[in-house]
Scaffold this motif. Structure first.
Motif, PDB file in Angstrom:
ATOM      1  N   MET A   1       2.468  -4.672 -13.623  1.00 55.54           N
ATOM      2  CA  MET A   1       3.126  -3.512 -14.258  1.00 55.54           C
ATOM      3  C   MET A   1       2.359  -2.249 -13.903  1.00 55.54           C
ATOM      4  O   MET A   1       1.139  -2.197 -14.026  1.00 55.54           O
ATOM      5  N   THR A   2       3.073  -1.162 -13.419  1.00 59.70           N
ATOM      6  CA  THR A   2       2.406   0.085 -13.022  1.00 59.70           C
ATOM      7  C   THR A   2       1.733   0.686 -14.253  1.00 59.70           C
ATOM      8  O   THR A   2       0.552   0.873 -14.296  1.00 59.70           O
ATOM      9  N   ALA A   3       2.550   0.984 -15.359  1.00 59.93           N
ATOM     10  CA  ALA A   3       1.903   1.473 -16.599  1.00 59.93           C
ATOM     11  C   ALA A   3       1.254   0.252 -17.255  1.00 59.93           C
ATOM     12  O   ALA A   3       1.651  -0.876 -16.968  1.00 59.93           O
ATOM     13  N   PRO A   4       0.179   0.489 -18.103  1.00 69.00           N
ATOM     14  CA  PRO A   4      -0.452  -0.677 -18.717  1.00 69.00           C
ATOM     15  C   PRO A   4       0.620  -1.501 -19.442  1.00 69.00           C
ATOM     16  O   PRO A   4       1.430  -0.937 -20.170  1.00 69.00           O
ATOM     17  N   PRO A   5       0.679  -2.839 -19.214  1.00 73.68           N
ATOM     18  CA  PRO A   5       1.733  -3.649 -19.820  1.00 73.68           C
ATOM     19  C   PRO A   5       1.604  -3.634 -21.341  1.00 73.68           C
ATOM     20  O   PRO A   5       0.488  -3.686 -21.856  1.00 73.68           O
ATOM     21  N   PRO A   6       2.737  -3.525 -22.050  1.00 82.73           N
ATOM     22  CA  PRO A   6       2.635  -3.619 -23.493  1.00 82.73           C
ATOM     23  C   PRO A   6       2.163  -5.023 -23.841  1.00 82.73           C
ATOM     24  O   PRO A   6       2.431  -5.972 -23.106  1.00 82.73           O
ATOM     25  N   SER A   7       1.439  -5.153 -24.933  1.00 82.48           N
ATOM     26  CA  SER A   7       0.947  -6.488 -25.312  1.00 82.48           C
ATOM     27  C   SER A   7       2.043  -7.238 -26.052  1.00 82.48           C
ATOM     28  O   SER A   7       2.983  -6.619 -26.569  1.00 82.48           O
ATOM     29  N   ARG A   8       1.885  -8.535 -26.111  1.00 84.97           N
ATOM     30  CA  ARG A   8       2.858  -9.362 -26.846  1.00 84.97           C
ATOM     31  C   ARG A   8       2.905  -8.902 -28.301  1.00 84.97           C
ATOM     32  O   ARG A   8       3.972  -8.725 -28.881  1.00 84.97           O
ATOM     33  N   ASP A   9       1.739  -8.648 -28.892  1.00 83.95           N
ATOM     34  CA  ASP A   9       1.704  -8.245 -30.314  1.00 83.95           C
ATOM     35  C   ASP A   9       2.441  -6.928 -30.531  1.00 83.95           C
ATOM     36  O   ASP A   9       3.090  -6.713 -31.551  1.00 83.95           O
ATOM     37  N   ALA A 377       9.093 -13.479 -14.932  1.00 85.85           N
ATOM     38  CA  ALA A 377       7.694 -13.871 -14.653  1.00 85.85           C
ATOM     39  C   ALA A 377       6.732 -12.872 -15.298  1.00 85.85           C
ATOM     40  O   ALA A 377       5.738 -13.258 -15.933  1.00 85.85           O
ATOM     41  N   GLY A 378       7.042 -11.589 -15.211  1.00 86.46           N
ATOM     42  CA  GLY A 378       6.174 -10.550 -15.776  1.00 86.46           C
ATOM     43  C   GLY A 378       6.072 -10.665 -17.292  1.00 86.46           C
ATOM     44  O   GLY A 378       4.993 -10.498 -17.874  1.00 86.46           O
ATOM     45  N   LEU A 379       7.172 -11.004 -17.946  1.00 80.13           N
ATOM     46  CA  LEU A 379       7.140 -11.150 -19.410  1.00 80.13           C
ATOM     47  C   LEU A 379       6.366 -12.404 -19.811  1.00 80.13           C
ATOM     48  O   LEU A 379       5.590 -12.387 -20.766  1.00 80.13           O
ATOM     49  N   GLN A 380       6.532 -13.467 -19.036  1.00 77.03           N
ATOM     50  CA  GLN A 380       5.741 -14.677 -19.320  1.00 77.03           C
ATOM     51  C   GLN A 380       4.245 -14.355 -19.198  1.00 77.03           C
ATOM     52  O   GLN A 380       3.440 -14.754 -20.032  1.00 77.03           O
ATOM     53  N   GLU A 381       3.941 -13.541 -18.207  1.00 76.36           N
ATOM     54  CA  GLU A 381       2.536 -13.171 -17.963  1.00 76.36           C
ATOM     55  C   GLU A 381       1.903 -12.528 -19.201  1.00 76.36           C
ATOM     56  O   GLU A 381       0.739 -12.751 -19.509  1.00 76.36           O
ATOM     57  N   ILE A 382       2.684 -11.738 -19.938  1.00 80.52           N
ATOM     58  CA  ILE A 382       2.100 -11.077 -21.122  1.00 80.52           C
ATOM     59  C   ILE A 382       2.368 -11.894 -22.381  1.00 80.52           C
ATOM     60  O   ILE A 382       2.300 -11.402 -23.499  1.00 80.52           O
ATOM     61  N   GLY A 383       2.759 -13.180 -22.176  1.00 81.61           N
ATOM     62  CA  GLY A 383       2.839 -14.094 -23.321  1.00 81.61           C
ATOM     63  C   GLY A 383       4.174 -14.128 -24.034  1.00 81.61           C
ATOM     64  O   GLY A 383       4.290 -14.680 -25.131  1.00 81.61           O
ATOM     65  N   ILE A 384       5.229 -13.538 -23.430  1.00 79.45           N
ATOM     66  CA  ILE A 384       6.550 -13.611 -24.048  1.00 79.45           C
ATOM     67  C   ILE A 384       7.172 -14.973 -23.718  1.00 79.45           C
ATOM     68  O   ILE A 384       7.207 -15.378 -22.552  1.00 79.45           O
ATOM     69  N   ASP A 385       7.673 -15.688 -24.735  1.00 75.43           N
ATOM     70  CA  ASP A 385       8.315 -16.992 -24.520  1.00 75.43           C
ATOM     71  C   ASP A 385       9.746 -16.740 -24.035  1.00 75.43           C
ATOM     72  O   ASP A 385      10.654 -16.511 -24.843  1.00 75.43           O
ATOM     73  N   THR A 386       9.961 -16.779 -22.736  1.00 77.76           N
ATOM     74  CA  THR A 386      11.287 -16.437 -22.190  1.00 77.76           C
ATOM     75  C   THR A 386      12.292 -17.570 -22.362  1.00 77.76           C
ATOM     76  O   THR A 386      13.418 -17.486 -21.879  1.00 77.76           O
ATOM     77  N   ALA A 395      11.865  -8.234 -26.814  1.00 75.70           N
ATOM     78  CA  ALA A 395      10.895  -7.683 -25.843  1.00 75.70           C
ATOM     79  C   ALA A 395      11.602  -6.733 -24.877  1.00 75.70           C
ATOM     80  O   ALA A 395      11.125  -5.614 -24.621  1.00 75.70           O
ATOM     81  N   LEU A 396      12.772  -7.128 -24.384  1.00 74.94           N
ATOM     82  CA  LEU A 396      13.513  -6.275 -23.434  1.00 74.94           C
ATOM     83  C   LEU A 396      13.906  -4.965 -24.106  1.00 74.94           C
ATOM     84  O   LEU A 396      13.713  -3.874 -23.552  1.00 74.94           O
ATOM     85  N   ARG A 397      14.428  -5.060 -25.325  1.00 77.62           N
ATOM     86  CA  ARG A 397      14.874  -3.850 -26.038  1.00 77.62           C
ATOM     87  C   ARG A 397      13.705  -2.893 -26.264  1.00 77.62           C
ATOM     88  O   ARG A 397      13.819  -1.689 -26.043  1.00 77.62           O
ATOM     89  N   ARG A 398      12.552  -3.458 -26.681  1.00 75.97           N
ATOM     90  CA  ARG A 398      11.409  -2.589 -27.020  1.00 75.97           C
ATOM     91  C   ARG A 398      10.715  -2.011 -25.780  1.00 75.97           C
ATOM     92  O   ARG A 398      10.170  -0.919 -25.832  1.00 75.97           O
ATOM     93  N   ILE A 399      10.740  -2.738 -24.672  1.00 77.15           N
ATOM     94  CA  ILE A 399      10.126  -2.190 -23.447  1.00 77.15           C
ATOM     95  C   ILE A 399      11.007  -1.067 -22.895  1.00 77.15           C
ATOM     96  O   ILE A 399      10.534  -0.007 -22.507  1.00 77.15           O
ATOM     97  N   GLY A 400      12.331  -1.310 -22.875  1.00 76.20           N
ATOM     98  CA  GLY A 400      13.249  -0.229 -22.473  1.00 76.20           C
ATOM     99  C   GLY A 400      13.437  -0.142 -20.965  1.00 76.20           C
ATOM    100  O   GLY A 400      12.607  -0.638 -20.187  1.00 76.20           O
ATOM    101  N   PRO A 401      14.508   0.532 -20.544  1.00 76.67           N
ATOM    102  CA  PRO A 401      14.900   0.512 -19.123  1.00 76.67           C
ATOM    103  C   PRO A 401      13.883   1.162 -18.188  1.00 76.67           C
ATOM    104  O   PRO A 401      13.616   0.629 -17.103  1.00 76.67           O
ATOM    105  N   LYS A 402      13.287   2.260 -18.625  1.00 78.73           N
ATOM    106  CA  LYS A 402      12.395   2.993 -17.699  1.00 78.73           C
ATOM    107  C   LYS A 402      11.172   2.152 -17.356  1.00 78.73           C
ATOM    108  O   LYS A 402      10.834   1.968 -16.194  1.00 78.73           O
TER     109      LYS A 402
END
Ligand code: B12
Length: 593
Positions: A1-9, A377-386, A395-402
């Motif tokens: 992720m270019t910007a620091p990835p949001p954490s699972r928490d 794969a990127g969401l699994q990496e930060i611990g999201i149970d896909t 997770a998708l809604r909170r991360i947002g399109p940008k």
């Protein structure tokens, strides 16, 4: 992720219930809530609309969709019957009706009474849904403000009992926010439970997703929009066991683009499509001019469906769409126009060179698959149970399109690009937005431009609802004028907007509004400023209309003059805001001289 990835928490609160538990609860509800019969299912002799679509597609029929919805149930029921009968007399078949529910239907039933209302229809009881589904022997499509919002479960029950077998709009889950409602955990749980109820039905129900209501209207790369189809199919079909049916169209103008996106969609999904939505953003002219836009997109859609009939209905949008909610005779004219145009388009389809369509479709499919696989794969990496539908959706809604596109887009990183990445297929709305913003900035006389630039002004921009293009256009234009932009976001409540503006030390508030609440919203901003003892200039643009409280037509009226009486500046174009900035800059220059 270019910007620091949001954490699972950061994304998944501990109190979010597991998706499996919510789906199980939905399945249990299917004992009491199962698909009823109605005029459409009985007359067509089908168990569900999907079967009807497969049959019609097999016969090569270009199906037609009419969007409809007035304030009152009565008016909507008679309107559906009148449109269906009048068209039938003209030999025009309307296969389905999209019901534009009022946005207050997004609230749980107990919250709707007394809640604010927009321009659509409110269905209080399951019986109301049944009145709609029996208004004519055509499929009723409940899309807007059904799934994806806190009222999802109650709405799904009503639609299912009334025999509706296409229910949406999953796209709205990712972008829509109800005024004064911030509990997206409850929204997620209501939506996943409703999807569990839908998946447990004995007949196939199409879970409709209008991509343009979702992230597609906000992704700079159309390959990301196609990638979202793959991600939503993973959620709805793999994790939940229902069928995902995708619609697109608002933001797709060029015939090649519409045909290529349709081609790409049929290569990643074999579920019958609900409808190809009208290219409403191109309706920028008078009704006469808009007929040209109608013909342009409809012809492309007919050519696409003649090549591969995916079950999508065409959606001829009435030519008054950019003014207000269309009326009955305008809907009938659009349907009549579509049937006749389909005949002409079928006769000319062999003249179309499909190579550029297939070339673009190939890029979209390859880019879409890359986006979807990187995203999961990127969401699994930060611990999201896909494999958990609720967790993945939230997770998708909170991360947002940008942030999603910046991190997982198929194109190469490019800081100058709208999404921070080059695009496999740049969305037309981005090209248009960049061009328009440049044009409005260049239209400012040099002296005024210099004064504005020198006075280091700060403008707080926001939109009162999900419509972002107006707000983005203003923000982009202001940045070209060296004005600092404070972004207060989308679907912002008036009090939150004023708080952001005052905290940031903004000099002006600039609002974009489209949902028929312009006067009420402008009034709330002024009152909130007055309560804070502040007198910031407030500018508002977009659709400056509102449905008068004491009306039975339910159609909005222009409120520009009323807004002016509030001391708020109504803006037909960005130029009106520039005028406010010019006079402010002049006053500041005077004061400092
Ligand atoms: C694109 C669109 C959408 C997209 C928005 C995508 C996005 N992320 O932005 C989607 C599909 C999501 C959408 C949803 C809905 N939409 Co809509 N949408 C449109 C559409 C087609 C274009 C509007 C637009 O963005 N134009 C691009 C902008 C840049 O152009 P413009 O508006 O001409 O802007 C100019 C000026 O107004 C000015 N301006 C604009 N804002 C501002 C602000 C300031 C400060 C200034 C100075 C100037 C300014 O600058 C521009 C250049 O001059 C219009 C119809 C139309 N053709 O206009 C309907 C429309 C606005 N939508 C409408 C409705 C009702 C809805 C829904 C409620 C429908 C539903 N039932 O779901 C939902 C909203 C739900 C919600 N939660 O809020 C209605 C509004 C009815 C009314 N008020 O009379 C319209 C008019 C369609 C219709 N006839 O029914 N919509």
């Amino acid at each position: 992720m270019t910007a620091p990835p949001p954490s699972r928490d950061e994304l998944i609160p501990p109190d979010l219930r597991p998706g499996r538990e919510l789906l199980e609860e939905g399945r249990r509800l299917a004992r009491d809530w199962s698909v009823g019969r109605n005029a459409f299912l009985d007359e067509k002799g089908v168990a569900c609309e999907a079967d009807y679509k497969r049959r019609m597609a097999g016969e090569g029929r270009i199906m037609q969709h009419a969007h409809i919805g007035f304030r009152s149930v009565e008016r909507t029921v008679t309107a559906i019957a009148e449109v269906h009968e009048t068209c039938a007399k003209r030999g025009v078949g309307v296969d389905r009706f999209g019901i534009t529910l009022d946005w207050s239907m997004g609230y749980p039933p107990e919250m709707r009474k007394g809640s604010r209302r927009g321009t659509g229809i409110v269905l209080d009881a399951p019986e109301d849904f049944a009145r709609i589904t029996n208004a004519a022997p055509a499929a009723a499509h409940f899309g807007d403000f059904m799934l994806g919002l806190p009222g999802a479960l109650a709405n799904a029950k009503g639609a299912i009992a009334a025999g509706a077998t296409a229910i949406g709009n999953l796209g709205q889950y990712f972008t829509f926010r109800m005024p004064d409602w911030d509990d997206d955990v409850a929204t997620t749980e209501a939506t996943v439970t409703a999807l569990g109820l839908i998946a447990a039905q004995p007949v196939e129900i199409l879970v409709h997703s209008n991509l343009d209501d979702g992230f597609a209207g906000l992704f700079a790369d159309m390959a990301s929009a196609l990638g979202m189809v793959i991600v939503e199919k993973h959620i709805v079909e793999t994790l939940i066991g229902a069928r995902a049916s995708h619609c697109f169209g608002h933001h797709y103008t060029a015939p090649r683009v519409r045909m290529a996106f349709h081609r790409a969609l049929t290569q990643v999904s074999d579920t019958p499509g609900t409808m190809m939505f009208g290219n409403t953003v191109s309706y920028k002219s008078t009704p006469a001019g808009n007929y040209a836009s109608l013909a342009s997109y409809l012809q492309a859609d007919v050519w696409a469906l003649a090549r591969l009939n995916s079950g999508h209905a065409v959606n001829p949008v009435p030519v008054t769409e950019n003014e207000r909610i269309p009326d009955i005779d305008e809907i009938i004219d659009a349907q009549t126009f579509a049937a006749r145009l389909a005949e002409h388009a079928l006769a000319s389809r062999d003249l179309v060179d499909l190579a550029p369509v297939d070339e673009m479709a190939g890029r979209l499919v390859e880019g879409g698959r890359l986006f979807a696989s990187r995203l999961l794969a990127g969401l699994q990496e930060i611990g999201i149970d896909t494999s958990d539908a609720a967790e993945l959706m939230l997770a998708l809604r909170r991360i947002g399109p940008k942030r999603l596109e910046a991190a997982f887009g198929a194109g190469a990183p490019d800081p100058a690009a709208w999404s921070g990445r080059s695009s496999v297929a740049l969305a037309e709305w981005v090209e248009e937005l960049e061009h328009e913003a440049r044009r409005w900035a260049d239209a400012v006389p040099d002296l005024a431009r210099l004064a504005i630039s020198r006075s280091r002004l700060k403008v707080c921009v926001a939109s009162s609802d999900v419509h972002e293009h107006g707000r983005n256009l203003i923000a982009r234009t202001l940045s070209h004028l060296d004005v600092e932009v404070v972004d207060a976001g989308t679907s912002v409540d008036a009090d939150d907007l004023v708080a952001v503006a005052l905290d940031s030390g903004a000099d002006v508030i600039a609002i974009s509004t489209y949902n028929g609440i312009a006067l009420r919203y402008a009034g709330e901003v002024k009152q909130t400023l007055a309560r804070a003892g502040q007198r910031l200039p407030v500018c508002i643009g977009g659709r400056l209309n509102q449905v008068p409280d004491d009306t039975n037509s339910g159609l909005p009226v222009d409120v520009t003059a009323d807004i002016e009486k509030l001391g708020v500046v109504p803006c037909a174009t960005p130029a009106a805001l520039v005028d406010v900035l010019s006079s402010l800059a002049a006053r500041l220059a005077e004061r400092s001289s």
